[in-house]
Design an enzyme around this catalytic site. Structure first.
Site, mmCIF file in Angstrom:
data_model
loop_
_atom_site.group_PDB
_atom_site.id
_atom_site.type_symbol
_atom_site.label_atom_id
_atom_site.label_comp_id
_atom_site.label_asym_id
_atom_site.label_seq_id
_atom_site.Cartn_x
_atom_site.Cartn_y
_atom_site.Cartn_z
ATOM 1 N N GLU A 1 0.838 -1.197 0.000
ATOM 2 C CA GLU A 1 0.000 0.000 0.000
ATOM 3 C C GLU A 1 0.863 1.233 0.000
ATOM 4 O O GLU A 1 1.975 1.219 0.529
ATOM 5 C CB GLU A 1 -0.882 0.024 1.269
ATOM 6 N N ARG B 1 -16.314 -8.662 13.948
ATOM 7 C CA ARG B 1 -16.532 -9.045 15.347
ATOM 8 C C ARG B 1 -16.761 -7.787 16.177
ATOM 9 O O ARG B 1 -16.678 -6.675 15.648
ATOM 10 C CB ARG B 1 -15.280 -9.744 15.877
#
Ligand code: ADP
Length: 628
Positions: A198, A295
């Site tokens: 990235e 989550r």
């Protein structure tokens, strides 16, 4: 709604889930490893099942044992907390096969978001802006790809998490070596050495959006959190809302987060993480999707504080089939919340985890505290070293920060090292208070934030008073009734000597009427813990006559009683010494040991070298002449 749920986790998050379950009238089952048999989460549960030995692989990660525990106790659903099995799609599948509800997203949604490269490709297709870079399957010619992206770049493990397998590279010459080490780390941590590259965002801010989806197609976002305060690429202070967030930008990233959730058929609580280039403030054209965590997050309490929603309650409702009853317009931030993660770790040594027994644990009562340990519990190397999360909420950001910092100054912890004083210093840093934050904040200010300042004379005086109080109580005599002052060991003294971080400190003994706010405790190893305004100082009482006498009075040499490091050398060859004079100070097992002269004699040679790491039995000092 469920009658009984099993929590496949430990520590603070297990306790926190049980708290909501109890309020909702739902029974709770804990699972535990041998290391946790007497732990807080076991005590908090209605029922508890042992699932194996201490290592997580043999207990908290054992799908078969956890499902068997659920069956045996009649639990209808399993909440995985965070970490461990929470993002394990195979576990979600296994729950379904066993006829038990997994309190989390569908296994396919976990899989879709589980790998950073695949998630980015998926999001790109859905029209979500992703961090510029390369996330293709072809793992050859990566250096050329990095060059095209433009340095600095960040290499990330595709299967990554917890900052593992992540390397920043500033110049092309460093690329190959960084790639190799990232791949090696990724292979060993995740069994998968694929990476993505990235663009390294300058002045990055970590902004994430909490999303919630039910089983009926409704998806909402519950505003954003800013988690830019990180050490080693891991969060340590989080807040909501994000400083500088505008209504328009919130609406924009909120919509993107909802879109991301919809793209994978999400259900339950999830977090879409973004990275923003904050060099010109938060701007809508400078924020990109990074990854989605499928989550409940560690930092969910700040969202609870500003929305007034209990996220665990919503998880349980959604998992049992209820529909979300709020609309997006109902969700507005109320005030500001800040959370710190109080860790057993040592900021001055690069935030290395610290283990030991919590010989004292006093946590604040003025703010929300999510803890999973109690006084007397051990923090071991088996699990995450988090002691507690402390969360403050106020009408304003400045108010929340001040409340939180104030609360942390009431913390008293002894028996291991913590980041508490570091957290207080960070919260009180003017740049943090002004909202001038990015992920480089902690590294940039590390010299101001990490080192422990030496204890003040007042702290030492309080410790001296404590020692005298103990001694006089022990002997049942008040030393201050003696005209010639106190006698600890031998000669009359008006002062007391300590060794603090390898340095001698002498303090005048205060009058018995002196008042101190410092709390003092004698540790199991004989040292003193002086706790003052959230900071804990470990003081070694320097009493030459009582220090280590390795070979007895007749010795002609001083040997190292254990392996360790020479941190002070007090004598030179040819020097006359008196019995009890300190010769050498050895640091071993994080404790200091003063080796003193066994009798009045002369030093022949000094073999100990300052800073040396020595083995047990090494000769440190030799004395001249025959031993008597
Ligand atoms: P992990 O899943 O291993 O925790 P993340 O992808 O969530 O890794 O990244 C962790 C942190 O690393 C982020 O919060 C951010 O501080 C930093 N980071 C990640 N990607 C970039 C990037 N492209 N540029 C700058 N910093 C980044």
């Amino acid at each position: 709604m469920f009658q009984k749920i099993l929590i496949a986790n430990r520590g603070e998050i297990a306790c926190r889930i049980m708290r909501t379950a109890r309020v909702m009238g739902i029974g709770t089952v804990a699972v535990y490893s041998d290391a946790d048999a007497d732990s807080a989460h076991v005590a908090a549960a209605d029922d508890a099942v042992r699932i194996g030995p201490a290592p997580a692989r043999e207990s908290y990660l054992r799908v078969d044992a956890i499902l068997a525990a659920a069956k045996a106790t009649g639990a209808e659903a399993i909440h995985p907390g965070y970490g461990f099995l929470s993002e394990n799609a195979d576990f979600a599948d296994a729950c379904a096969v066993a006829g038990i509800v997994f309190i989390g997203p569908p296994a396919d949604a976990i899989r879709a978001m589980g790998l950073k490269d695949r998630a980015k490709a998926l999001m790109e297709k859905a029209g979500v802006p992703v961090v510029p870079g390369y996330h293709g399957a072809d793992q050859t010619g990566l250096k050329g790809k990095a060059g095209k992206i433009g340095y600095p770049v960040l290499i990330k493990a595709a299967a990554g998490g917890g900052g593992k397998g992540m390397r920043r590279v500033d110049v092309a010459e460093d690329f190959e070596a960084a790639l190799e080490s990232a791949q090696r780390e990724a292979k060993s941590a995740f069994g998968d050495d694929r990476v993505l590259i990235e663009k390294y965002v300058s002045q990055p801010r970590h902004v994430e959006v909490q999303v919630f989806a039910d089983q009926h197609g409704h998806v909402l976002h519950l505003l954003e959190r800013d988690c830019s305060l990180q050490r080693r690429h891991q969060k340590v202070i989080e807040e909501a809302p994000a400083p500088g967030m505008t209504e328009a930008m919130r609406a924009q990233i909120g919509a993107i987060a909802v879109k991301a959730a919809q793209a994978v058929g999400y259900v339950g609580a999830g977090t879409v993480e973004f990275i923003a280039d904050a060099s010109k403030g938060l701007r809508p054209d400078r924020i990109w999707f990074m990854e989605m965590n499928t989550r409940l997050q560690v930092e969910h309490p700040v969202t609870e504080a500003v929305t007034g929603i209990d996220l665990v309650e919503w998880q349980l409702r959604v998992a049992s089939g209820e529909a979300l009853f709020k609309r997006q317009n109902d969700i507005r931030p109320k005030g500001h919340a800040v959370e710190v993660r109080l860790y057993a770790e040592d900021p001055p040594s690069g935030f290395l985890p610290s283990t030991g027994t919590l010989e004292r644990l006093v946590l604040p009562d003025s703010v929300r505290v999510d803890a999973g340990v109690r006084e007397g519990d051990a923090v071991t190397a088996f699990y995450d070293p988090m002691i507690a999360k402390v969360i403050a909420h106020d009408a304003t950001r400045a108010g929340a920060i001040a409340k939180l910092a104030g609360a942390l100054t009431k913390v008293e912890i002894a028996g291991l090292r913590t980041n508490n004083a570091f957290l207080v210093r960070t919260l009180r840093h003017p740049d943090f208070i002004s909202g001038d934050i990015d992920t480089g904040f902690i590294p940039r200010h590390i010299e101001e934030l990490a080192p422990q300042t030496p204890p003040s004379d007042d702290v030492l005086a309080a410790a001296a008073r404590y020692v005298l109080g103990k001694t006089s109580a022990d002997t049942d005599a008040d030393p201050w009734s003696n005209a010639d002052s106190f006698r600890l060991a031998g000669p009359a003294r008006q002062v007391m000597d300590f060794v603090v971080d390898g340095k001698h400190r002498r303090v005048a003994i205060p009058a018995p009427s002196a008042k101190f706010t410092t709390q003092v405790l004698r540790l199991a190893n004989g040292d003193l813990a002086a706790m003052d305004k959230g900071e804990t100082f470990v003081l070694h009482l320097h009493d030459p006559l009582h220090d280590v006498d390795t070979e007895g009075e007749g010795a002609d040499r001083i040997l190292a009683p254990m392996p360790g490091k020479i941190i002070q050398v007090h004598v030179q060859a040819g020097q006359a010494v008196r019995r009890g004079d300190p010769l050498v100070i050895l640091e071993a097992m994080k404790m200091e040991h003063t080796l003193s002269a066994p009798r009045d004699t002369t030093v022949e040679t000094v073999d100990a070298v300052l800073g040396d790491q020595i083995t047990e039995g090494a000769v440190l000092v030799r004395f001249a002449g025959e031993a008597p």
